[in-house]
Design a protein around this motif. Sequence first.
Motif, PDB file in Angstrom:
ATOM      1  N   ASN A  81       0.822  -1.210   0.000  1.00  0.00           N
ATOM      2  CA  ASN A  81       0.000   0.000   0.000  1.00  0.00           C
ATOM      3  C   ASN A  81       0.857   1.261   0.000  1.00  0.00           C
ATOM      4  O   ASN A  81       0.394   2.342   0.320  1.00  0.00           O
ATOM      5  CB  ASN A  81      -0.963   0.011   1.184  1.00  0.00           C
ATOM      6  CG  ASN A  81      -0.280   0.300   2.499  1.00  0.00           C
ATOM      7  OD1 ASN A  81       0.947   0.277   2.598  1.00  0.00           O
ATOM      8  ND2 ASN A  81      -1.050   0.566   3.533  1.00  0.00           N
ATOM      9  N   GLY A  82       2.124   1.101  -0.394  1.00  0.00           N
ATOM     10  CA  GLY A  82       3.005   2.266  -0.511  1.00  0.00           C
ATOM     11  C   GLY A  82       4.291   1.888  -1.200  1.00  0.00           C
ATOM     12  O   GLY A  82       5.007   0.990  -0.752  1.00  0.00           O
ATOM     13  N   ASN A 135      -3.434  -0.542   7.903  1.00  0.00           N
ATOM     14  CA  ASN A 135      -3.002   0.669   7.224  1.00  0.00           C
ATOM     15  C   ASN A 135      -3.684   0.787   5.864  1.00  0.00           C
ATOM     16  O   ASN A 135      -3.688  -0.157   5.075  1.00  0.00           O
ATOM     17  CB  ASN A 135      -1.482   0.652   7.039  1.00  0.00           C
ATOM     18  CG  ASN A 135      -0.758   0.531   8.367  1.00  0.00           C
ATOM     19  OD1 ASN A 135      -1.135   1.182   9.336  1.00  0.00           O
ATOM     20  ND2 ASN A 135       0.263  -0.293   8.423  1.00  0.00           N
ATOM     21  N   GLU A 136      -4.236   1.970   5.586  1.00  0.00           N
ATOM     22  CA  GLU A 136      -4.899   2.220   4.317  1.00  0.00           C
ATOM     23  C   GLU A 136      -3.894   2.571   3.227  1.00  0.00           C
ATOM     24  O   GLU A 136      -3.959   2.060   2.115  1.00  0.00           O
ATOM     25  CB  GLU A 136      -5.913   3.357   4.471  1.00  0.00           C
ATOM     26  CG  GLU A 136      -6.673   3.677   3.202  1.00  0.00           C
ATOM     27  CD  GLU A 136      -7.550   2.516   2.747  1.00  0.00           C
ATOM     28  OE1 GLU A 136      -7.847   2.447   1.537  1.00  0.00           O
ATOM     29  OE2 GLU A 136      -7.947   1.685   3.583  1.00  0.00           O
ATOM     30  N   ILE A 137      -2.973   3.460   3.536  1.00  0.00           N
ATOM     31  CA  ILE A 137      -1.998   3.943   2.559  1.00  0.00           C
ATOM     32  C   ILE A 137      -0.852   4.584   3.324  1.00  0.00           C
ATOM     33  O   ILE A 137      -0.997   4.965   4.495  1.00  0.00           O
ATOM     34  CB  ILE A 137      -2.645   4.954   1.580  1.00  0.00           C
ATOM     35  CG1 ILE A 137      -1.750   5.218   0.356  1.00  0.00           C
ATOM     36  CG2 ILE A 137      -3.014   6.249   2.293  1.00  0.00           C
ATOM     37  CD1 ILE A 137      -2.432   6.051  -0.726  1.00  0.00           C
ATOM     38  N   VAL A 152       4.556   8.651   6.421  1.00  0.00           N
ATOM     39  CA  VAL A 152       3.288   8.997   7.056  1.00  0.00           C
ATOM     40  C   VAL A 152       2.289   7.878   6.792  1.00  0.00           C
ATOM     41  O   VAL A 152       2.121   7.438   5.649  1.00  0.00           O
ATOM     42  CB  VAL A 152       2.739  10.328   6.517  1.00  0.00           C
ATOM     43  CG1 VAL A 152       1.517  10.768   7.304  1.00  0.00           C
ATOM     44  CG2 VAL A 152       3.818  11.417   6.549  1.00  0.00           C
ATOM     45  N   VAL A 153       1.618   7.417   7.846  1.00  0.00           N
ATOM     46  CA  VAL A 153       0.716   6.278   7.744  1.00  0.00           C
ATOM     47  C   VAL A 153      -0.718   6.730   7.994  1.00  0.00           C
ATOM     48  O   VAL A 153      -1.012   7.368   9.004  1.00  0.00           O
ATOM     49  CB  VAL A 153       1.101   5.176   8.763  1.00  0.00           C
ATOM     50  CG1 VAL A 153       0.145   3.995   8.644  1.00  0.00           C
ATOM     51  CG2 VAL A 153       2.534   4.717   8.534  1.00  0.00           C
ATOM     52  N   ASP A 154      -1.596   6.383   7.052  1.00  0.00           N
ATOM     53  CA  ASP A 154      -3.033   6.590   7.227  1.00  0.00           C
ATOM     54  C   ASP A 154      -3.668   5.237   7.504  1.00  0.00           C
ATOM     55  O   ASP A 154      -3.480   4.285   6.735  1.00  0.00           O
ATOM     56  CB  ASP A 154      -3.629   7.213   5.969  1.00  0.00           C
ATOM     57  CG  ASP A 154      -5.142   7.343   6.050  1.00  0.00           C
ATOM     58  OD1 ASP A 154      -5.634   7.761   7.111  1.00  0.00           O
ATOM     59  OD2 ASP A 154      -5.819   7.026   5.057  1.00  0.00           O
ATOM     60  N   SER A 155      -4.406   5.136   8.593  1.00  0.00           N
ATOM     61  CA  SER A 155      -5.060   3.888   8.967  1.00  0.00           C
ATOM     62  C   SER A 155      -6.562   4.019   8.795  1.00  0.00           C
ATOM     63  O   SER A 155      -7.144   5.065   9.093  1.00  0.00           O
ATOM     64  CB  SER A 155      -4.754   3.524  10.428  1.00  0.00           C
ATOM     65  OG  SER A 155      -5.504   2.397  10.842  1.00  0.00           O
ATOM     66  N   HIS A 187      -9.837   6.765   7.379  1.00  0.00           N
ATOM     67  CA  HIS A 187      -9.631   6.587   5.940  1.00  0.00           C
ATOM     68  C   HIS A 187      -9.569   7.933   5.230  1.00  0.00           C
ATOM     69  O   HIS A 187     -10.508   8.723   5.292  1.00  0.00           O
ATOM     70  CB  HIS A 187     -10.779   5.759   5.392  1.00  0.00           C
ATOM     71  CG  HIS A 187     -10.578   5.218   4.022  1.00  0.00           C
ATOM     72  ND1 HIS A 187     -10.357   6.014   2.923  1.00  0.00           N
ATOM     73  CD2 HIS A 187     -10.567   3.948   3.556  1.00  0.00           C
ATOM     74  CE1 HIS A 187     -10.235   5.265   1.850  1.00  0.00           C
ATOM     75  NE2 HIS A 187     -10.366   3.993   2.207  1.00  0.00           N
ATOM     76  N   GLY A 188      -8.468   8.184   4.530  1.00  0.00           N
ATOM     77  CA  GLY A 188      -8.279   9.431   3.788  1.00  0.00           C
ATOM     78  C   GLY A 188      -7.235  10.307   4.425  1.00  0.00           C
ATOM     79  O   GLY A 188      -7.093  10.338   5.650  1.00  0.00           O
TER      80      GLY A 188
END
Length: 381
Positions: A81-82, A135-137, A152-155, A187-188
């Motif tokens: 996812n990255g 983790n989303e992205i 940077v982690v977006d969950s 998310h986002g």
Amino acid sequence: MRIFQPALVGIISIVSSSAADLHWRKVQLYHDPNEACAVADYNNDGKLDISAGRNLFLGPDFIPRPLREVPEFGVDYLENNGEHAIDVDGDGWIDVVGGSYMGKEVYWYKNPGAKGIEYGKLWQKQLLQVTAQENEITFLREMVGGQKPEFVVDSWNPKNPMTVWKFTQADGKPTFDPIVIGNVNGHGMGFGDINGDGREDITFRSGWYERPADDSGSTPWKLHEDWLYEQASCPMIITDLNGDGRNDVIWGAGHNYGVFWEEQLAPKDGKTQWKEYVIDKSWSQAHALAWEDIDNDGQPDLITGKRVRAHSGNDPGAAEPAAIYYYTWDAKTLTFTRHTIDTNDASTGLFIRVADLDGNGWKDLVMSGKTGTFIFFNEGK
């Protein structure tokens, strides 16, 4: 708190292809469900290359070469996812840092150099840090200063802390140190100055974190829960669309129908105020957005498209055709106009990378989704 409810104002004018549209040459590089990619000069030959999960594609021919192993999970996911291009160890060769959805570990993959790339060697996998799951992205972004941008982690789990990971050294090896932004995630994610203080803030599903004047990482960021945009896109675009001096927000519904922009109004009682406009609700899963000038008119354009099988075919509109679009903005009429790039089989996945790969002066698009990795060569008007 403001709950997202679509408005029926500011709808785009949907136009058919015309001489004013850009012309695109589509090339499919590979077919697997990898959803992340990066663009960099990996072999130091002065030409841009593409990394996408298991594969490296060297410019200008972009023939696949092995890079790393990426495990599978679920019905149609790869654990990627990255995909981030950065010289982790400072040896002058750009490496790859990979994120994952479910795994706690973040790894980097050491560039083997010219001969190793030529011979198709797998890049050496090395642990950076044990982080968190769900983790989303992931993004690379300059957040707290230093020689390298931060990870940077977006969950998607709102209970996971929002964390920035700073590159550092331990026992002579690259690693991460955590900087906790706040205790609410979602998310986002977007980056930009929301309150006009000249400092870049972080937006996400349920509001925004205000960057403190001391951005060394030791001071907590203030959380403003001023909205709720369910399953917002990654990224959310922060820009002043109407020229009133306040930054607005462009976002897509990553797992539903709709692309929207939020006009920032004057604050009231210490809270930001927003007016919502629909850009387009005719297709679903606008998970990835890019904001780049691709028609060479000096103004950024909105590039987005369907993330095919974003939840393995379980999202609204999942059975509808794939689509990639760009939208031009008219600040006088406050409207976006849609232009078609592709309505066949290409998917955005998690990232839309924008770069002039062939040196013709027009920015091209690279994207990896569950229908494969594609280049859209921009051939101008």
